[in-house]
Design an enzyme around this catalytic site. Structure first.
Site: not given
Ligand code: GLA
Ligand code: ZN
Length: 674
Positions: A116, A151, A311
């Site tokens: 959270c 992410e 990535e």
């Molecule tokens: C995301 C995440 C990674 C991995 C890739 C797989 O971009 O940041 O840790 O899980 O997806 O595609």
């Molecule tokens: Zn929360």
């Protein structure tokens, strides 16, 4: 920017998880990285459980070894803070760290991106970890960037978030009366008496699922919750940012973004990031403009500064519905596409393929076979060699665009929360339609926010500008008055910042600029269309057909059917020194191609190069000259006639104007013009 200075080339590498492997294997990793010309690894992305065993007990011994290992082997490090997945003990001891879902269910320990953002525990411990990492590794001179969390995304509806939301609203609106006004709470007798009456707009409150999508009874509330959720996560990022900066003020800080990701207002985020990085995972059936769109959107977050491709998969993802392999050459092609649009870094997820859990069939530099004898490894190595050869000549190069497309997260949220007029209203797709049209004609586009400066562009397109925020109409007004060309579409100008309708006729604040008044709008089902004829060609008009009146504008085309036959569907208004165009319905690819092609021609907006269909061309420029990227996305060989004298940075071949340059399937050339 990521610190390329330390290597003087496009950085090349990826996510490396040695902690998932026995130490005996590490030396082999190092050997293989060297073979593949890898120079940077992102480490420590998901290691919180290993680094912090309890409230007080930290253990950096493994990370120490990894840091030493990669340094000894000449690798640069993108050092992650590990805060994207909390340890099991933390969830057990401090359940406030767990997220509550949209349906009100509190999650148990599991998954990732699972904390959270308003949990005091999460904030306290993530900040502490970031700080400890920075303190411990501050003397390593091979750290090229901080990678905060991973992410960021999702949302939470727990009690902590509810409390924080009330505070956020109080700061934003001051009084409960103002909040009631902004959310139009006299509707359905929702008037609030106190900020404590505010509840989160989840499935227990104002939101509901309808036809597979989340709908809301009160757009103003849901919109503010989106803003708040994005801000909450941004605060988490900023706390860690400050924590690492305490010890390493000179190391640039980023977090990996996800392109056109609806949940977070990246334009706001980017203000607090030192450089933008993002993860590119196009599905096998994506068209090239889809990735290009995301690259340009990400480049635009920092007004054109180079970004990092943090990535991409070298071969295959594990989470698409069909995990089709990237065909030979496609990884290279898509890597150069990223560079063509502004990347100075090319990285993979992942360096070594794991053996358990959901990513064990995700592509990697080192596959389960464990050696260099794979197609994918050979392709990675070949690209690594090329990047070594290219060196630093293109670093920092910028894109110069004469056309801009406006993209705005608030508008995205608001337009799609709208109850009516059509379930087909899709902001991203409508913007993509315009972007794709220009991209496929090799016309460079800057994706801009409503706060960016527009004055240098010859053409500004703001598709589906449903929410025209305070001040943006004024910016457009003076832009057009001073000679700019502006284009917008159906479902624009309806509301102000709180999603309250601007009365006096649509498109609200844009009415005078466009010289029109939209009286009604007809939402047509997918299989229905009206039509119009423009310059001798007939095109469909569908999705939403505005019934509009001219108030100074000129009709360029009119509807041909139904009770609004003869009403304008395409208009142009001379306004000051400039012109404003209005496209009152959705049409087809051919229309956009013809219409925008003609518009750009009229404005002398030139394509980067003239190429056969499916060969993308883009230019970057720096003090060393300009670089024309030619990217063959076709299913076969393609020929391009060279327009200027230049040298292909990849093959080393020199070309004269008029020469034929042949690109193999998935082939790439980078012509350097001095
Ligand atoms: C995301 C995440 C990674 C991995 C890739 C797989 O971009 O940041 O840790 O899980 O997806 O595609
Ligand atoms: Zn929360």
């Amino acid at each position: 920017m990521i610190d390329n200075e330390k290597v003087k080339k496009i950085l090349y590498g990826g996510d490396y998880n040695p902690e998932q492997w026995p130490e005996e294997i590490w030396a082999e990793d190092m050997r293989l990285f060297k073979l593949a010309h890898i120079d940077v690894v992102t480490i420590n992305v998901f290691s919180w459980a290993a680094l912090q065993k309890d409230d007080e007990v930290y253990d950096f011994s493994k990370l120490d070894k990894i840091m030493e290992l990669v340094q000894k082997n000449g690798l640069k490090v993108c050092l992650a803070t590990s805060t994207a997945a909390h340890p099991a003990w933390m969830a057990r001891k401090h359940p406030d760290i767990l997220r509550t879902e949209h349906n009100g269910i509190r999650r148990k320990f599991g998954s990732r991106h699972n904390s959270c953002p308003n949990s005091p525990t999460y904030r306290k411990y993530s900040l502490a970890l970031a700080e400890k990492l920075a303190q411990r590794y501050q003397d390593y001179d091979n750290i090229v960037a901080w990678h905060i969390s991973n992410e960021y995304g999702g949302s939470c509806y727990c009690d902590n978030c509810e409390k924080a939301f009330r505070k956020w609203l109080q700061e934003k609106y001051g009084t409960i009366e103002e909040l009631n006004r902004a959310w139009n709470m006299s509707f359905w007798g929702h008037t609030l008496y106190d900020f404590d009456d505010v509840v989160v707009p989840d499935l227990r409150s104002e939101e509901f699922e309808w036809d597979g999508v989340c709908r809301t009874n009160f757009q103003g509330i849901s919109l503010d919750y989106n803003r708040f959720n994005s801000d909450s996560m941004l605060e988490c990022f900023r706390l860690e940012y400050e924590a690492v900066k305490k010890y390493t003020p000179d190391i640039p800080v980023t977090t990996n973004l996800m392109g056109a990701y609806k949940v977070l207002d990246y334009q706001k985020w980017a203000k607090y990031m030192d450089f933008v990085s993002w993860d590119n995972y196009p599905a096998y059936d994506c068209f090239p403009a889809q990735a290009a769109f995301n690259h340009d959107l990400m480049r635009g977050l920092k007004q054109g500064k180079p970004f990092a491709l943090m990535e991409q998969t070298p071969s295959v993802s594990n989470w698409h519905i069909y995990c089709k392999l990237k065909r030979p050459g496609v990884m290279r092609l898509w890597s150069y596409q990223a560079v063509a649009h502004g990347a100075d870094t090319i990285m993979f997820f992942q360096m070594r393929r794991s053996i358990g859990a959901c990513e064990k069939y995700h592509g990697a530099v080192i596959d389960h076979v464990g050696n260099e004898n794979t197609r994918v490894f050979r392709e990675i190595t070949a690209l690594g060699e090329e990047l070594d050869k290219i060196g630093d000549v293109m670093l920092g190069a910028r894109t110069k665009s004469q056309a801009a497309i406006v993209f705005d997260w608030d508008n995205w949220w608001a337009a799609e929360y709208s109850a009516g007029p059509s379930k087909l209203i899709n902001y991203h797709q409508e913007v993509m339609q315009y972007y794709k049209t220009l991209n496929e004609q090799n016309i460079s586009v800057d994706m801009v926010s409503v706060t960016d400066d527009l004055s240098e562009y010859k053409l500004v397109i703001a598709p589906l500008l449903y929410m025209c925020k305070d001040g943006f109409d004024e910016k457009i007004r003076s832009y057009v008055k001073q000679g700019g060309t502006f284009l917008t579409t159906y479902f624009s100008g309806y509301v102000e910042d709180h999603d309250l309708v601007v009365t006096g006729g649509y498109p609200g604040r844009l009415k005078d600029i466009l010289g029109i008044w939209v009286e009604e709008s007809d939402a047509l089902p997918e299989d229905e269309n009206n039509s119009f004829t423009y310059k001798g060609k007939t095109y469909p008009a569908g999705l939403l057909c505005d019934l509009l009146h001219l108030q100074g504008a000129e009709a360029l085309a009119s509807y041909e059917k139904d009770f609004y036959e003869g009403m304008p569907v395409l208009t142009m208004n001379e306004f000051g020194q400039g012109k404003s165009y209005y496209v009152a319905a959705h049409s087809n690819d051919e229309f956009y191609k013809d219409f925008l092609g003609e518009l750009c021609k009229g404005l002398s907006i030139k394509p980067a190069a003239s190429t056969p269909e499916g060969v993308e061309a883009a230019i970057r420029e720096n003090e060393n000259g300009s670089f024309l990227f030619l990217l063959n996305h076709r299913s076969g060989t393609a020929n391009v006639i060279v327009e200027r004298e230049g040298i292909d940075l990849i093959s080393g071949k020199a070309y004269q104007p008029g020469d034929r340059l042949t690109l193999e399937k998935a082939g790439v050339a980078i012509l350097h013009y001095k």
